[in-house]
Design a protein around this motif. Structure first.
Motif, short mmCIF file in Angstrom:
data_model
loop_
_atom_site.label_atom_id
_atom_site.label_comp_id
_atom_site.label_asym_id
_atom_site.label_seq_id
_atom_site.Cartn_x
_atom_site.Cartn_y
_atom_site.Cartn_z
N ALA A 179 8.95 6.78 -8.05
CA ALA A 179 8.92 5.31 -8.10
C ALA A 179 7.78 4.78 -7.25
O ALA A 179 7.44 5.34 -6.21
N ARG A 214 11.80 3.13 -14.66
CA ARG A 214 11.00 4.23 -14.13
C ARG A 214 10.05 4.83 -15.16
O ARG A 214 9.11 5.51 -14.80
N GLU A 215 10.32 4.58 -16.44
CA GLU A 215 9.38 5.02 -17.48
C GLU A 215 9.68 4.27 -18.76
O GLU A 215 10.83 3.99 -19.09
N LEU A 225 13.42 11.96 -13.00
CA LEU A 225 12.71 10.69 -13.08
C LEU A 225 11.32 10.81 -12.46
O LEU A 225 11.12 11.54 -11.48
#
Length: 342
Positions: A61, A69-70, A58
């Motif tokens: 953050a 997260r995206e 990931l």
């Protein structure tokens, strides 16, 4: 250069099992039944992906706790993908995957991506709606629904420290179109390859209701009609999911986009919105600027929190040249320039 909408959204979450149960109950259909990284795919081809919050794959953050997260935007062709990447790379890093997917960080610190997407058409056949002396469904019973099955990801909402600059980045680099401006509150913008009222909405962090928040606020799933929203809301409550939230805990309709909505707080972060009967637009649409509270909802006695406060003024104006942006470009960090809504 056409961006077709939201191809996929990746969450980082504290409790993968709980989030899996939420999205299954919500009516999304599993494409990958992995315990550690479940994936749901909607009829349009959009995907929801859930990973553990500490998954090393990931992006870092920039907010606390679970959340998006995206977010990946789908592009129609490889040629157009390369043109968009070149625009973004003018002043920020872009990194690529082996399949050509491009990653970047937007002005608010949100990890975003671009990839080629074969978006699928969604076959909806909503029942005609009868009214007194306006009979369009004669000798025909409405279809029977047992579950909501959302069809698309209509939009995602992000908190923004400077929503004007955020919008201008997406306008100038990615050809987003402003559809409506909620003055001193946020901007609704449509990707140029979709007709949905908005693909992204940037909500200011400067007014009292959102002061200092980071990351994303909610994601909206398009349903066929109001019946599907209602059935989904009832099923979720029967499964024990609460709809109590600070802004609205009722079935209602946004005046600014005409969309019927119902929100649920989501264990993956933010809210999940059932969404139906939104306005659909093309490039003939003229943007409008609204007083902040006026466009939020069609007022009802069951509304609560922010949506329970009727606006002091009922004002909306056409804004073909986006002139309203300048007055909101530098909202006071202490909130003094922002109208009180509480």
């Amino acid at each position: 250069m056409a961006i077709l909408g939201i191809e996929s959204v990746v969450y980082g979450v504290d409790d993968v099992a709980l989030c899996t149960r939420f999205w299954d109950d919500y009516g999304l259909v599993r494409a990958d039944r992995s315990i550690d990284e479940p994936v749901w795919e909607l009829p349009s081809g959009s995907r929801i992906i859930v990973r553990a919050i500490d998954d090393p794959d990931l992006p870092p953050a920039h907010f606390q706790g679970s959340g998006v997260r995206e977010c990946f935007l789908g592009v129609d062709t490889a040629e157009n993908l390369e043109k968009l990447v070149a625009r973004i790379a003018v002043d920020r890093e872009v990194w690529r995957d082996a399949d050509g997917t491009a990653h970047f960080i937007d002005p608010d610190g949100n990890p975003m991506g671009l990839r080629i997407w074969a978006k699928r058409p969604v076959m909806c056949r909503p029942d005609p709606v009868n009214a007194p002396d306006h009979i369009v469904r004669l000798n025909q019973h409405r279809k029977w629904r047992m579950r909501a099955r959302p069809k698309t990801i209509n939009h995602i909402v992000y908190f923004s420290d400077n929503y004007v600059e955020a919008y201008e980045f997406y306008r100038d680099r990615l050809d987003f179109r402003m559809t409506d401006h909620s003055k001193a509150n946020g901007i609704f913008a449509r990707a140029n390859g979709t007709y949905e009222h908005h693909t992204l909405f940037w909500l200011t962090t400067q007014h009292p209701g959102t002061r200092g928040k980071r990351g994303y606020a909610h994601i909206a799933f398009g349903c066929e009609d109001v019946d599907e929203v209602m059935v989904g809301a009832n099923y979720m409550q029967d499964k024990g999911w609460s709809n109590v939230r600070p802004f609205a805990a009722a079935l209602n309709r946004h005046r600014i986009s005409s969309a019927m909505y119902y929100y649920f707080p989501c264990p993956a972060g933010g809210d999940a919105e059932y969404h139906a009967d939104s306005d659909y637009l093309d490039d003939a649409w003229i943007p409008r600027v609204w007083e902040m509270a006026f466009g939020a909802t069609i007022w009802g006695s069951s509304s609560s929190g922010f949506f329970a406060h009727k606006p002091a003024t009922y004002d909306v104006q056409l804004d073909p040249d986006e002139a309203s942006l300048e007055a909101c470009r530098h909202l006071g960090k202490d909130g003094k320039d922002v109208p009180s809504i509480y």
